[in-house]
Design a protein around this motif. Structure first.
Motif, PDB file in Angstrom:
ATOM      1  N   PRO A  96       0.800  -1.225   0.000  1.00  0.00           N
ATOM      2  CA  PRO A  96       0.000   0.000   0.000  1.00  0.00           C
ATOM      3  C   PRO A  96       0.832   1.273   0.000  1.00  0.00           C
ATOM      4  O   PRO A  96       0.319   2.336  -0.332  1.00  0.00           O
ATOM      5  CB  PRO A  96      -0.822  -0.118   1.292  1.00  0.00           C
ATOM      6  CG  PRO A  96      -0.032  -1.027   2.159  1.00  0.00           C
ATOM      7  CD  PRO A  96       0.625  -1.996   1.233  1.00  0.00           C
ATOM      8  N   ARG A 138       1.793   3.277  -3.948  1.00  0.00           N
ATOM      9  CA  ARG A 138       0.549   3.440  -4.709  1.00  0.00           C
ATOM     10  C   ARG A 138       0.803   3.738  -6.185  1.00  0.00           C
ATOM     11  O   ARG A 138      -0.055   3.466  -7.031  1.00  0.00           O
ATOM     12  CB  ARG A 138      -0.292   4.568  -4.081  1.00  0.00           C
ATOM     13  CG  ARG A 138      -0.830   4.246  -2.677  1.00  0.00           C
ATOM     14  CD  ARG A 138      -1.808   3.074  -2.721  1.00  0.00           C
ATOM     15  NE  ARG A 138      -2.264   2.654  -1.411  1.00  0.00           N
ATOM     16  CZ  ARG A 138      -3.434   2.944  -0.875  1.00  0.00           C
ATOM     17  NH1 ARG A 138      -4.288   3.696  -1.538  1.00  0.00           N
ATOM     18  NH2 ARG A 138      -3.759   2.487   0.313  1.00  0.00           N
ATOM     19  N   ALA A 144       0.248   0.818  -8.561  1.00  0.00           N
ATOM     20  CA  ALA A 144      -1.046   0.128  -8.554  1.00  0.00           C
ATOM     21  C   ALA A 144      -1.540  -0.194  -9.962  1.00  0.00           C
ATOM     22  O   ALA A 144      -2.003  -1.323 -10.222  1.00  0.00           O
ATOM     23  CB  ALA A 144      -2.085   0.973  -7.813  1.00  0.00           C
TER      24      ALA A 144
END
Length: 260
Positions: free
Chosen positions: A156, A159, A162
């Motif tokens: 996480p 990002r 992603a």
């Protein structure tokens, strides 16, 4: 000390570290740099215990550990430690989390130990000696890609990766059996070595996430590398791709194209 003898001395140390971690069921939690990036008092206690007890086994070895402020791979032996891999899972009481200890000598992984904190399974390997779980030999699966289970990671705090990560996941989902996401890269990689799943990728992992499991995977007959055209290293974060021989070529092509 011969590597197999060293492994036998390190195994009970990992199990004792696991007992220590499990004795702290509600640890204090602290935030580190980056989104949803945490450390707990259990991580710190585990790391301190491991460093104190591994050091006498190989006095010349240095430590490259997640909760250590400065990490630099030294010549010779380096213990590469993740005191809890899957810290967020551990905080929430969600099972997949592990203690991971690898040994790297002059840039080459030579030993790996990964303790599953939920099941108590201990995955181990020394270079040239095969891979094992609780003493039982491991070998990667032989399922073809269309039946394969692929696991992947989505840190996480990166990002910006992603879109590429989920593009690769979507393409793999459309041609494999199914996808999984556990939150512990060390265990994911060990499960590939055990034949419980068939491939793994993550766009950026730190050395302590994969150092131990890389030895276990390779000794189980499963390739592990970084992106095509890049040099694999234990010194810096990088993409990690791994899989059974039946699945790895397609995994490498798809993930390499999406992340490259």
């Amino acid at each position: 000390m011969e590597l197999q003898a060293l492994l036998e001395k390190a195994e009970p140390i990992l199990r004792q570290a696991g007992e220590l971690v499990r004795s702290i069921p509600h640890p204090a939690v602290y935030s580190k740099e980056g989104h949803a990036n945490f450390v707990t008092e259990a991580d710190m206690a585990s790391q301190q215990f491991l460093m104190e007890h591994l050091s006498p086994l190989l006095p010349e070895a240095r430590f490259f550990a997640e909760e250590q402020e400065e990490n630099k791979m030294a010549p010779g032996f380096n213990w590469v430690i993740d005191p809890i891999d899957g810290t967020t899972n551990f905080i929430r009481g969600y099972q997949p989390s592990a203690i991971s200890v690898g040994l790297v000598k002059d840039g080459q992984g030579v030993m790996g130990l990964v303790l599953d904190l939920g099941t108590g399974e201990l995955f181990t390997a020394v270079r040239g000696g095969g891979a094992f779980c609780n003493g039982n030999p491991l070998q990667g699966a032989q399922a073809p890609l269309e039946n394969a289970v692929i696991v992947f990671g989505t840190a996480p705090y990166y990002r910006e990766l992603a879109d590429a990560t989920f593009a690769a996941a979507k393409e793999l989902f459309l041609c494999c059996g199914d996808l999984r996401r556990s939150g512990s890269a060390a265990l994911d990689l060990c499960h590939v070595a055990a034949g419980q799943c068939d491939g793994f990728f993550e766009a950026r992992l730190s050395p302590w996430d994969y150092a131990a499991a890389s030895v276990i995977l390779r000794e189980a007959g499963c390739p592990l590398d970084t992106l095509p055209g890049q040099a694999f290293s234990y010194e810096k974060p990088q993409a990690i791709l791994a899989g059974s021989p039946a699945v790895y070529p397609a995994l490498r092509e798809i993930v390499g194209r999406c992340l490259g």
